[in-house]
Structures are given as structure tokens and as C-alpha cells.
Design a protein around this motif. Structure first.
Motif, PDB file in Angstrom:
ATOM      1  N   ILE A  52       0.849  -1.193   0.000  1.00 39.76           N
ATOM      2  CA  ILE A  52       0.000   0.000   0.000  1.00 39.76           C
ATOM      3  C   ILE A  52       0.889   1.248   0.000  1.00 39.76           C
ATOM      4  O   ILE A  52       1.768   1.394   0.858  1.00 39.76           O
ATOM      5  CB  ILE A  52      -0.940  -0.005   1.228  1.00 39.76           C
ATOM      6  CG1 ILE A  52      -1.897  -1.201   1.145  1.00 39.76           C
ATOM      7  CG2 ILE A  52      -1.734   1.297   1.318  1.00 39.76           C
ATOM      8  CD1 ILE A  52      -2.757  -1.397   2.369  1.00 39.76           C
ATOM      9  N   PRO A  53       0.666   2.156  -0.945  1.00 42.17           N
ATOM     10  CA  PRO A  53       1.542   3.341  -1.056  1.00 42.17           C
ATOM     11  C   PRO A  53       1.161   4.456  -0.086  1.00 42.17           C
ATOM     12  O   PRO A  53       1.112   5.627  -0.463  1.00 42.17           O
ATOM     13  CB  PRO A  53       1.316   3.768  -2.516  1.00 42.17           C
ATOM     14  CG  PRO A  53      -0.079   3.374  -2.796  1.00 42.17           C
ATOM     15  CD  PRO A  53      -0.334   2.093  -2.037  1.00 42.17           C
ATOM     16  N   HIS A  54       0.873   4.094   1.163  1.00 37.67           N
ATOM     17  CA  HIS A  54       0.461   5.085   2.154  1.00 37.67           C
ATOM     18  C   HIS A  54       0.717   4.482   3.533  1.00 37.67           C
ATOM     19  O   HIS A  54       0.462   3.297   3.768  1.00 37.67           O
ATOM     20  CB  HIS A  54      -1.031   5.408   1.990  1.00 37.67           C
ATOM     21  CG  HIS A  54      -1.475   6.613   2.768  1.00 37.67           C
ATOM     22  ND1 HIS A  54      -1.735   6.574   4.125  1.00 37.67           N
ATOM     23  CD2 HIS A  54      -1.699   7.890   2.385  1.00 37.67           C
ATOM     24  CE1 HIS A  54      -2.115   7.769   4.544  1.00 37.67           C
ATOM     25  NE2 HIS A  54      -2.099   8.589   3.493  1.00 37.67           N
ATOM     26  N   ARG A  55       1.215   5.291   4.456  1.00 36.95           N
ATOM     27  CA  ARG A  55       1.431   4.813   5.822  1.00 36.95           C
ATOM     28  C   ARG A  55       0.087   4.558   6.502  1.00 36.95           C
ATOM     29  O   ARG A  55      -0.784   5.414   6.492  1.00 36.95           O
ATOM     30  CB  ARG A  55       2.241   5.840   6.622  1.00 36.95           C
ATOM     31  CG  ARG A  55       2.485   5.465   8.085  1.00 36.95           C
ATOM     32  CD  ARG A  55       3.365   4.249   8.242  1.00 36.95           C
ATOM     33  NE  ARG A  55       4.718   4.474   7.762  1.00 36.95           N
ATOM     34  CZ  ARG A  55       5.698   4.957   8.516  1.00 36.95           C
ATOM     35  NH1 ARG A  55       5.488   5.279   9.775  1.00 36.95           N
ATOM     36  NH2 ARG A  55       6.898   5.128   8.014  1.00 36.95           N
ATOM     37  N   LEU A  56      -0.074   3.366   7.097  1.00 40.35           N
ATOM     38  CA  LEU A  56      -1.340   2.978   7.709  1.00 40.35           C
ATOM     39  C   LEU A  56      -1.314   3.200   9.222  1.00 40.35           C
ATOM     40  O   LEU A  56      -0.317   2.917   9.888  1.00 40.35           O
ATOM     41  CB  LEU A  56      -1.633   1.493   7.448  1.00 40.35           C
ATOM     42  CG  LEU A  56      -1.942   1.078   6.006  1.00 40.35           C
ATOM     43  CD1 LEU A  56      -2.008  -0.444   5.917  1.00 40.35           C
ATOM     44  CD2 LEU A  56      -3.266   1.687   5.556  1.00 40.35           C
ATOM     45  N   ASP A  57      -2.423   3.686   9.747  1.00 43.95           N
ATOM     46  CA  ASP A  57      -2.604   3.721  11.203  1.00 43.95           C
ATOM     47  C   ASP A  57      -3.116   2.386  11.716  1.00 43.95           C
ATOM     48  O   ASP A  57      -2.692   1.914  12.769  1.00 43.95           O
ATOM     49  CB  ASP A  57      -3.600   4.824  11.589  1.00 43.95           C
ATOM     50  CG  ASP A  57      -2.988   6.200  11.557  1.00 43.95           C
ATOM     51  OD1 ASP A  57      -1.750   6.300  11.665  1.00 43.95           O
ATOM     52  OD2 ASP A  57      -3.741   7.180  11.404  1.00 43.95           O
ATOM     53  N   LEU A  58      -4.051   1.762  10.972  1.00 46.95           N
ATOM     54  CA  LEU A  58      -4.776   0.595  11.480  1.00 46.95           C
ATOM     55  C   LEU A  58      -4.960  -0.448  10.387  1.00 46.95           C
ATOM     56  O   LEU A  58      -5.339  -0.117   9.256  1.00 46.95           O
ATOM     57  CB  LEU A  58      -6.151   1.026  12.012  1.00 46.95           C
ATOM     58  CG  LEU A  58      -7.093  -0.081  12.499  1.00 46.95           C
ATOM     59  CD1 LEU A  58      -6.512  -0.794  13.721  1.00 46.95           C
ATOM     60  CD2 LEU A  58      -8.471   0.504  12.848  1.00 46.95           C
TER      61      LEU A  58
END
Length: 895
Positions: free
Chosen positions: A67-73
Motif C-alpha cells: 500500500i503506497p500510504h502509511r497505515l494507522d490501522l
């Protein structure tokens, strides 16, 4: 200025991935993703499924690492065997938190438990916080987060729901929607392998959207963190709790379901009383109490008044109140006089108040209004039965009008169905609890009064027995260490009584004879008459084994008793090892009551004190009260009051009242024992004989065991006791001796006076506002210390024969368990004598010993003297990014 809570990424994520997302109808992955879309999640949402390029219109990724985005959850709904690898991927991708929906872990057996350990190890390695496994998921309606597989969502509101049962969550949500009840958060814990009740309670306490908290509990893993967080929550927000597994069969079912230990149910009750929460026993009670407690009512006591237009229903209410220990309120004479002015001559003239079957709405209104205004009434149950002359709907309106003038609890019972349907809806709209029968209405009132009582117990923070002679702790430890070194876990009677004597509990002194001749010599030295008992670690019930002889008045009787006791015990208990025969003075107390004071070690909550009727009928009557230590006089008296035997302690049948102060003192000393002696596993003082002159322990039995090393000397306690070992004295630069000790609740007035006497500038720098005096609420918050998570030291000097506070320093541990916030203030007249530095040395040392890593503080940028002071102590200072008038200081505690 506290940073955001470390669990914020879990409950208020900006980005979420559904791992195992699917379009397959009725699959958990499909329901999860659909719920997130339907809830209108306000952040970024991603699907993870390597078998699909797209799921429900969202791009699907093969792994969270793609996923090209930092995930919180990350929300995981895959087969259990895949979860350890998924959590490892989450860690590598920088995911901060995960909710594991999947089942198939410790609840299934050893193989599942091994899988769960692997999940937890990976999570800890990468510092990923976990909810679950085997859970329904979580909701945060305010941000559109519905990461559950429940049917439908939740209305945004103010209730925080934490449950170990996903099924119960769905039932509560289904009830809540049509009743307009909203939630700030819904958290299904499942196996709670990582994040547990304690941490989530911490989050909800700090959460401004959460005003009330509901818990459903099957088992507790960490008693200290649970109690500490629960007590902190209940101080500021009403907490309701359902706990299952009340009976052994239920406990076994719970153990297989969650893998958690369940403590004895009466011990759990005792813990909840000290935590200030209300325990409920079924969902109907939960719904009713939630509506009542979260409304405008202010619970204040347990004296109930019943107003009815029929005698039978009133008696039903009184019977149920008697079952629950709810006393009927005694109406004041002035109230009775005013009731007589408008009620028929035939009304009952007492409580319950039968205002007769022809009661019209105005009669109901006036009666309810008058009774609610009576200072001797804590709540009112109003009952109506639909009779020929009755107007149920109009009577309901009248009662609602009367109730609006008081904040006392009012509960209604409009019996029947067809004629009262509209009236019940009126009560519901007015948020007044209503029931079809009297019994559940009384039960609701009992829960409201329990909340009031438990809140009072919550505010008890026992201090040390400073005014008493200190115990010989080292002597007691030596007795225990000797027994353990010899491989013994059961102390003999002499050793057990030596421990009691070390803690200043009056005993009947005991010696042991190993021959008949020795028995006669010892009896003559003690003085006749004597009592003789078998000395054997294997015999608990000495009387049942034939091992007791009382009131022996001659040496011949002593010699015969020595032989008889040993022969009878060998016959009844042939396997028992006999050490001899114990001899002690015959305690003759004609007015004595035989009592039991004991200690058990609960599997979950640790040391627990019991009190009840003693003698040989303990197991038959099973009359016991249970309390968690530490105790103070209020808690000890409350404990005694809630036993049946307490009625026998008053004067009766020519016997004078027993000395309750002496009994309370014994309970306080036992509390002190279990705090300071973690080796104690069980203890029975039976009988403890109490009369008008005092108490004496006639027999005692103590079991001990090894204790693993711990940095916290009170690690074995569920509630941290007063840390008396931290009391010190110090010589100030002005020559005065200063006592520095942990703050106590009874310091409240001294603390208020201290703040009142500070200069306006000092008050402003300390509180960052123009506060002139502490309010009662602020005073309670500052002096009701939970020593496990916070600490405050006061500096005291003697002035004009009384204690005078000259400084105070405190820290409060942040929810991350690694950092703390500190504050300090010193009286203006004590500036420049070294007191501030000494207090800081004490608080820093205490925080270090607690294992905290950093100490933080916020200071006004124009408080130059304070900034220079903390800089000299080693604090690193920086300007707050949110407010340039604030300087933020950080001190590294562990080097």
C-alpha cells in the motif's frame, strides 16, 4: 500539555486497511469492508487481498507492504495460521495498530495458544498494538469507523462500550439504535492478548467524547492495571459493569472461551466496590440502569419511599427491597403532617404510602413532590394500578412534573398493559425509568444506591497507622523465612501467633508441650485454667479431629488431656504429623462473640481479607464479608456492617455491646500484615473473641509461600497501599526540620489552606490561571492518590502545635507507562532555602525507582526563575509547537 493518547491511531485512525477484504456474500471480509463504506469513514480506506485487483470498488493490494500510504490501522480477517505473518508485514510497513477479527487461537487449545504467542511476539517486536484476536472489532462513530462484522452501525453518542463478547456487543447495539442511545466507542476485546481493559479505560477517561462507560467482562488478566484504570475512570465518569462466570460452571465456560482466569465472584464484587462502579447481572438491568444513571438523577443513598394506589403492589416492593437490603425511608413528622392535609383518612400513614385506589393525578403530584423533598428519602418508587377511578396518563404527567423539581432518583411502575401504554411512553420520553412490575423497579433503585455507596468506597485511600505503635516487620519476616528455609509452608500455632503479635494483634500466648510432664509444668507456669489443642500442621479443624480440650482446672486434667488429644487425633487423622500439644491460657469472656478474620490469595486480585462469624460454624453459616486491602477505619466498619454477625455485636439479652473499635483495629492490622508480608497465602484467626473490653486471637493458622523478586514491594497487591517507606525528614538551609511524606486523603484541608496562602503570582505560575482557591472537586483529585500511577509528596513543618504544609511536588504517569508529568510549588516564605531542589530530588528518585523513562513538565515562558531551576536539574527545554507562551521540559530518568 499532554500529547495525544498513544492509542489514538487505533481508535481515530486516518488510514485503515481491511486485510482479507472480499466480495463473497456473507463473508467477514465483505461485511467489514461494506460496514466501513456505509459508515462513511473519513480517512483513507484500503483493501488487501492478493487474489483480487479490486474489492467493492476499491483497489486491492497483495499485502499491507504494497500500500503506497502509511497505515494507522489494519483490520485482519484471514485464517488464523496466516495472522502471524500478516502482523509481521504490518510491522515492516510501519502500521501502528491492528484489530484481529480471526478466531482459532488460545480458545481452541495448545496449538491455537502457540499461534497466538507468535502473533504477540511479532506485534511486540515491531511495536504494533493489537485488539483481539477472536473479536467483533471496533467502532468510532464520530469518525465513521465501523471495523466490525456487526449488522449495522452505532449512533454517535457519549457511551464507551468495552466487551469481551462480540455477541453481547451486537445485542446492545441492536437495543441502542431504536432507543436513540449513542456511543463514542464500541470495542470488542475478544482474547485481549495485548491491549486490555486497563489501557482502553485510560483512553476513554481522556476521551472528551466519552461521558459514560459500560464494561462486559469474562476474565481479568492484569488486576493491578485493571483496578488502577477502573478507579481512575470511575472518579470522573459513571461506569457500569456486567461480569459473568459467577458460578464454577460459568467460570469453566469462560475459561474455555477467552483463556482468562476468573477470580472468586465475591472477591470480584469486593474489587468493584473499591472501584466505585455498579455491577449488573443481566442485560435488562444494564439497559434500565444505563438510562437512569446516565440521565439527570444524582444517586445519594439507599432509603426508599414507595407511593402506591394499591396495598398489594406496595408490599411486593417492600419484600423485594428487604431481599436486597434496601431500607424503607422513615418519613419526617413534617412530611406526614403535610400529607395528612390532602390524603384521605384511610391512607396508610407510613411507608409504603398507600394513597388509596381513587388517587387522582393531583394527589400523585403532591405526594411525590412532598416525599422527594424529605431529607430522609433518597429515592421514590411510584406505583399505579389501573382502577376504575384512575387516570394513568394524566397521573404520569403529574408525576413527571413533580420529578422535574428534584434530582433524586424516581422510578415508576405503571402496572398492566393496555390502559398504561401511553403513560409508559411519557415516562420514557421524560427519561424516567418505568417498569411493568415492582420488583425490577426496586432492583434498579438498589443499583443506583450501590453506585452511591461504591463511589464513597472509591474515595477511601487508606493512610498508614501512623498514630499506632509500628509493627515488627523484620521479626515477622524472619519467622516466615525460617519456615520456608526448612521447607515448610504451614506455620505452627506459635509461629502464626508470633506474626500476629509482631503486628500488635492481641493473642492468647501459646507454648507447645511434647510430653505429659512438660504439659503440666507449662500449665502451672501459665496458670490454670488452660486450653489445650493439637499441634499439627496437617490438622486445620482441630475440634472436628478431637484435638481440643477447654477449661482444664487441674494438673491431673492437663495430663489426661495430653494423652487423650493425641490418641483421638491419631484415630481420626492417622496420616497427620503431630508436633505435640499447644497450651495457652483459657480465655474466659462471658460476653465474648466468636468471630473469624482471614486472608485468602485470590488468583486474580491477590490478597483478600475476609470477616464473619467464627467458631465451628464457619462453613455452615458462610457469613462473610470480603474486602481488598489496604483498609482504613471507614472500609473496616463498612466490611463489618455487611455481615449478619454484625447484629450480634450490638447490646442484646443483657450483653453489653462489643468493642467495635478493637475489631476495626484488628482488621487494620491484618490489612497492614498482607501489605507488608507478600509471603502470606492464607490466614485464619478463628476464633477471634470480641467483647466489651477488646479482642483476642485465640487460634491462628497461616500458610506462606515463596515470592519472586519484584522492584515494587507491593507488587502482590491489586490496590497500591500507602507507601509509608517513602517518609523522610530533612534539615532545611534555614535550620528547620521538614517532614517529607506521600500525600494522604486527610491532607485535603491542609492542601486547600496551602494554596489559599500562596501569592497570586505563585498560584498563577503553578496553575496557569487566576485560581484563588481549590474547589472540592480539585481538592479530591489532588489528594485522592492512586499510588500505582501517580505520586505526590508534601513538605510539612510543625507550627503552633499543628502541621503546616510548605511545599508539594507530584508526578502523574502517562497512559504509555513510560513517561510522567510533574508539577511543584513551594510556599513563598520557603523560597531560597533548598526545599524545591530537595522535593525534586525525591520525586525524580521515586519516578526512577518506578521504572519511568522520562519526566515532562510545562512552564510559562515568562516564569524565568522556574526555567533556570529545571535547566539546572537537567531538563531539556523547548518551545511548545502549539503555544509559544509555553515551554516544554523533558528529563531523561534512566541513564
Amino acid at each position: 500539555m499532554n500529547e495525544r493518547h498513544y492509542l489514538t491511531p487505533l481508535f481515530e485512525p486516518k488510514s485503515v486497511a481491511i486485510v482479507g477484504a472480499s466480495e463473497r456474500p456473507q463473508s467477514i471480509g465483505a461485511v467489514l469492508l461494506r460496514n466501513m463504506l456505509d459508515a462513511g469513514f473519513k480517512g483513507k480506506l484500503f483493501a488487501v487481498n492478493p487474489k483480487h485487483d479490486q474489492v467493492l470498488g476499491l483497489p486491492s493490494y497483495g499485502s499491507v507492504e504494497d500500500i503506497p500510504h502509511r497505515l494507522d490501522l489494519a483490520v485482519v480477517a484471514t485464517p488464523a495460521q496466516a495472522v502471524p505473518g500478516i502482523i509481521e508485514s504490518c510491522g515492516r510497513a510501519g502500521v501502528k495498530a491492528a484489530v484481529v477479527i480471526s478466531a482459532g487461537f488460545s480458545e481452541t487449545g495448545a496449538r491455537g495458544a502457540q499461534l497466538e504467542r507468535a502473533v504477540l511476539e511479532n506485534a511486540r517486536r515491531f511495536k504494533v498494538r493489537l485488539i483481539g484476536p477472536n473479536c467483533l472489532g471496533i467502532m468510532r462513530p464520530s469518525v465513521g469507523l465501523n471495523a466490525t462484522f456487526a449488522l449495522g452501525g452505532a449512533i454517535p453518542g457519549s457511551i464507551g462500550l468495552i466487551s469481551q463478547s462480540g455477541a453481547l456487543c451486537t445485542a446492545i447495539l441492536d437495543w441502542a439504535r431504536p432507543n436513540g442511545v449513542g456511543f463514542s466507542s464500541v470495542i470488542s476485546l475478544g482474547g485481549s492478548t495485548d491491549v486490555d481493559f486497563g489501557e482502553i479505560l485510560d483512553y476513554l477517561v481522556a476521551d472528551p467524547r466519552t461521558h459514560n462507560i459500560i464494561l462486559y467482562i469474562e476474565g481479568i488478566r492484569h488486576a493491578r492495571s485493571f483496578m488502577s484504570a477502573l478507579r481512575a475512570a470511575a472518579r470522573v465518569k459513571p461506569v457500569l459493569l456486567i461480569k459473568v462466570g459467577r458460578h464454577p460452571e460459568g467460570s469453566r465456560a469462560v475459561l474455555s472461551h477467552t483463556g482468562s482466569l476468573v477470580g472468586a465472584d465475591d472477591v470480584f464484587d469486593a474489587a468493584l466496590r473499591r472501584a466505585g462502579v455498579v455491577r449488573l447481572y443481566n442485560i435488562n438491568q444494564l439497559y434500565a440502569v444505563a438510562e437512569a444513571l446516565f440521565s439527570r438523577f444524582t444517586p445519594r443513598g439507599n432509603r426508599l419511599a414507595v407511593i402506591t394506589n394499591g396495598g398489594g403492589p406496595g408490599v411486593m416492593a417492600v419484600d423485594r427491597a428487604a431481599d436486597l437490603g434496601i431500607p424503607m425511608a422513615q418519613l419526617a413528622e413534617a412530611t406526614l403532617d403535610r400529607l395528612n392535609e390532602f390524603l384521605p383518612d384511610t391512607w396508610s400513614h407510613s411507608n409504603p404510602m398507600d394513597i388509596i385506589g381513587d388517587a387522582d393525578p393531583e394527589r400523585y403530584r403532591r405526594a411525590v413532590e412532598l416525599v422527594l423533598a424529605d431529607d430522609g428519602v433518597d429515592g421514590v418508587l411510584t406505583i399505579l394500578t389501573p382502577q376504575a377511578m384512575t387516570h394513568p396518563t394524566d397521573a404520569a404527567r403529574a408525576v413527571i412534573e413533580a420529578a422535574s423539581k428534584s434530582d433524586k432518583p424516581l422510578v415508576t411502575c405503571w402496572m398492566g398493559e393496555e390502559q398504561v401504554r401511553e403513560a409508559r411512553q411519557l415516562f420514557k420520553d421524560a427519561r424516567i425509568p418505568t417498569f411493568p412490575t415492582p420488583e425490577p423497579a426496586v432492583e434498579l433503585f438498589s443499583h443506583l444506591s450501590a453506585y452511591y455507596r461504591n463511589q464513597k468506597l472509591l474515595m477511601q485511600t487508606p493512610g498508614p497507622l501512623t498514630h499506632e505503635t509500628p509493627p515488627h516487620i523484620e521479626s515477622a519476616r524472619l519467622v516466615i523465612e525460617t519456615a520456608l528455609t526448612e521447607g515448610r509452608t504451614v506455620l505452627n500455632e506459635m509461629e502464626s501467633k508470633a506474626l500476629l503479635a509482631a503486628f500488635r494483634i492481641p493473642i492468647a500466648s501459646t507454648v507447645i508441650a511434647r510430653s505429659a510432664t512438660e504439659a503440666m509444668v507449662l500449665a502451672e507456669e501459665i496458670g490454670l485454667p488452660v486450653a489445650m489443642k493439637i499441634a499439627s500442621a496437617d490438622v486445620t479443624h482441630k475440634s472436628d479431629s478431637g484435638g481440643v480440650r477447654l477449661n482444664l482446672n487441674s494438673l491431673q486434667a492437663v495430663r489426661s488431656a495430653f494423652q487423650d488429644i493425641q490418641e483421638e487425633v491419631r484415630r481420626n487423622r492417622p496420616e497427620a504429623r503431630i508436633d505435640g500439644v499447644a497450651i495457652e491460657p483459657m480465655v474466659i469472656k462471658p460476653n465474648g462473640r466468636e468471630l473469624l478474620v482471614g486472608v485468602i490469595r485470590d488468583e486474580v486480585f491477590g490478597p483478600t481479607i475476609t470477616f464473619g462469624e467464627g467458631g465451628t460454624r464457619v462453613e455452615v453459616h458462610r457469613d462473610r464479608a470480603v474486602a481488598l486491602p489496604p483498609l482504613n477505619h471507614f472500609l473496616a466498619a463498612d466490611m463489618v456492617r455487611h455481615t449478619r454477625v454484625s447484629r450480634l455485636l450490638d447490646a442484646y439479652r443483657g450483653m453489653p455491646a462489643a468493642n467495635l473499635q478493637a475489631l476495626e483495629q484488628v482488621l487494620l492490622r491484618v490489612s497492614e500484615m498482607v501489605c507488608e508480608l507478600p509471603w502470606i497465602r492464607e490466614m485464619d484467626i478463628n476464633p477471634l473473641i470480641l467483647d466489651e473490653t477488646g479482642a483476642v486471637a485465640v487460634d491462628a493458622r497461616i500458610l506462606v509461600g515463596d515470592v519472586p523478586p519484584a522492584s515494587d514491594r507491593y507488587d502482590h497487591m491489586a490496590i497500591h497501599p500507602y507507601p509509608a517507606h517513602l517518609v523522610t525528614t530533612w534539615q532545611a538551609n534555614n535550620g528547620q526540620e521538614v517532614l517529607i511524606r506521600p500525600l494522604r486523603p486527610e491532607d485535603a484541608e491542609m492542601e486547600r489552606e496551602f494554596v489559599r496562602n500562596l501569592s497570586p503570582e505563585t498560584r498563577y505560575f503553578r496553575f496557569m490561571n487566576t485560581l484563588r482557591e481549590l474547589t472540592e472537586t480539585m481538592t479530591a483529585r489532588l489528594t485522592q492518590i492512586d499510588y500505582d500511577r501517580e505520586m505526590a509528596f508534601v513538605a510539612i513543618v510543625r507550627k503552633d502545635g499543628r502541621d503546616d504544609e510548605v511545599g508539594v511536588v507530584r508526578y502523574a504517569t502517562n497512559p504509555d507507562g513510560e513517561t510522567c508529568e510533574f508539577a511543584i510549588v513551594v510556599a513563598d516564605s520557603w523560597a531560597g532555602v533548598g526545599l524545591a531542589r530537595k522535593l525534586m530530588e525525591v520525586i525524580i528518585s521515586t519516578a526512577r525507582q518506578k521504572g519511568l523513562k522520562f519526566m515532562n513538565g510545562d512552564f510559562l515562558a515568562n516564569n524565568e526563575r522556574m526555567l533556570r531551576f529545571v535547566a539546572r536539574l537537567g531538563f531539556s527545554l523547548s518551545t511548545s509547537p502549539d503555544d509559544n507562551s509555553i515551554k516544554h521540559g523533558v528529563l531523561a530518568l534512566q541513564r
